[in-house]
Design a protein around this motif. Structure first.
Motif, short mmCIF file in Angstrom:
data_model
loop_
_atom_site.label_atom_id
_atom_site.label_comp_id
_atom_site.label_asym_id
_atom_site.label_seq_id
_atom_site.Cartn_x
_atom_site.Cartn_y
_atom_site.Cartn_z
N ARG A 193 0.94 -1.17 -0.13
CA ARG A 193 0.05 -0.14 -0.15
C ARG A 193 0.81 1.36 0.10
N GLN A 194 2.06 1.29 0.76
CA GLN A 194 2.71 2.33 0.51
C GLN A 194 3.54 2.63 -0.70
N ASP A 195 3.86 1.44 -1.40
CA ASP A 195 4.67 1.86 -2.70
C ASP A 195 3.62 2.11 -3.60
N ARG A 196 2.30 1.74 -3.43
CA ARG A 196 1.27 2.10 -4.53
C ARG A 196 1.05 3.77 -4.26
N ARG A 197 1.04 4.10 -2.74
CA ARG A 197 0.75 5.55 -2.61
C ARG A 197 2.01 6.35 -3.10
N ASN A 198 3.10 5.74 -2.88
CA ASN A 198 4.47 6.64 -3.50
C ASN A 198 4.34 6.68 -4.99
N ARG A 199 4.01 5.58 -5.74
CA ARG A 199 3.64 5.74 -7.12
C ARG A 199 2.76 6.94 -7.48
N VAL A 200 1.73 6.80 -6.89
CA VAL A 200 0.69 7.83 -7.10
C VAL A 200 1.28 9.06 -6.98
N MET A 201 1.78 9.46 -5.70
CA MET A 201 2.35 10.78 -5.43
C MET A 201 3.39 11.01 -6.54
N GLU A 202 4.24 10.20 -7.18
CA GLU A 202 5.37 10.48 -8.15
C GLU A 202 4.65 10.92 -9.62
N ASN A 203 3.52 10.13 -9.93
CA ASN A 203 2.75 10.28 -11.15
C ASN A 203 2.20 11.95 -11.04
N LYS A 206 4.70 14.28 -11.61
CA LYS A 206 5.34 14.54 -13.08
C LYS A 206 4.05 15.16 -13.81
N ARG A 207 2.88 14.90 -13.52
CA ARG A 207 1.66 15.65 -14.23
C ARG A 207 1.72 16.98 -13.89
N ALA A 208 2.07 17.45 -12.59
CA ALA A 208 2.02 18.90 -12.18
C ALA A 208 2.99 19.50 -12.92
N SER A 209 4.49 19.07 -13.03
CA SER A 209 5.43 19.50 -13.64
C SER A 209 5.11 19.70 -15.19
N ILE A 210 4.62 18.96 -15.75
CA ILE A 210 4.23 19.00 -17.45
C ILE A 210 3.48 20.12 -17.43
N ALA A 211 2.24 20.29 -16.60
CA ALA A 211 1.09 21.13 -16.78
C ALA A 211 1.91 22.63 -16.43
N HIS A 212 2.95 22.61 -15.67
CA HIS A 212 3.53 23.87 -15.55
C HIS A 212 4.45 24.24 -16.67
#
Length: 214
Positions: A193-203, A206-212
């Motif tokens: 569950r922690q690994d899945r949460r970390n992957r979601v946060m990383e995604n 990435k999306r926020a940096s692309i939109a910026h």
């Protein structure tokens, strides 16, 4: 008669009762079963010098003709196709062939020389398996003796250190390597569950940096 008992009393060569549906023209399904084509046959064994009567399927009769003899089929067939009486006959033939080493295929009419080659191969495989098992047992015994000796030496060094007031020695290493730490099911679930949460946060980052950048 049970399926297992039936296979132990005859030569079925892996044939079993199959179950399924009989579908009519109107697409009506009726449960049915397909039984092996079992016959009662009597064969003469040249190696055992006796007549043997037993239930046998039609496929085995054709296979015996292919092997050119009942003894050839019993000796050369894989054990997974010989259950019960088939393995008993195979072991009896092997014992007879081992007890009379002077007899060869030339003394029989329908016995192939491959039977003696197969017997030599089986005996060599048994000897190899026995030697490997003996080596494993010796290695395991040596590991146990080394572990016990290391523990005894560690206890002696602990007693000496306690008497002299010196620094206590570290425990000895395990001969087979360090024992792996067991992880419970709950800890495994939490880690996933922690690994899945970390992957979601990383995604999300990435999306926020692309939109910026856009």
């Amino acid at each position: 008669m049970s399926k297992a008992g039936r296979m132990l009393r005859g030569l079925y060569h892996g044939k079993v009762i199959k179950f399924g549906n009989q579908i009519s023209f109107s697409d009506k399904k009726t449960r049915r079963r397909w039984k092996p084509n079992v016959l009662r046959k009597e064969y003469y064994s040249e190696i055992l010098d006796e007549r043997i009567s037993l239930p046998i399927v039609a496929r085995v009769t054709r296979t015996i003709d292919k092997y050119q003899g009942f003894d050839n089929y019993i000796v050369l067939t894989s054990p997974k196709y010989l259950e019960g009486i088939g393995m008993k006959l195979k072991n009896r033939m092997f014992d007879k062939m081992r007890s009379q080493p002077d007899i060869s295929a030339d003394d029989y009419l329908n016995v192939s020389p491959k039977c003696w080659e197969h017997l030599a191969k089986v005996d060599s495989e048994k000897e190899l398996a026995a030697s490997l098992k003996q080596e494993r047992d010796e290695t395991r015994l040596a590991d146990i003796i080394a572990r016990e000796q290391a523990q005894m030496d560690h206890r002696a060094s602990l007693r000496n250190a306690q008497k002299t007031g010196a620094e206590l020695p570290l425990p000895p290493d395990r001969p087979g390597g360090a024992r792996k730490k067991r992880i419970s099911v709950k800890q495994t679930f939490i880690k996933k569950r922690q690994d899945r949460r970390n992957r979601v946060m990383e995604n999300k980052k990435k999306r926020a940096s692309i939109a910026h950048t856009k």
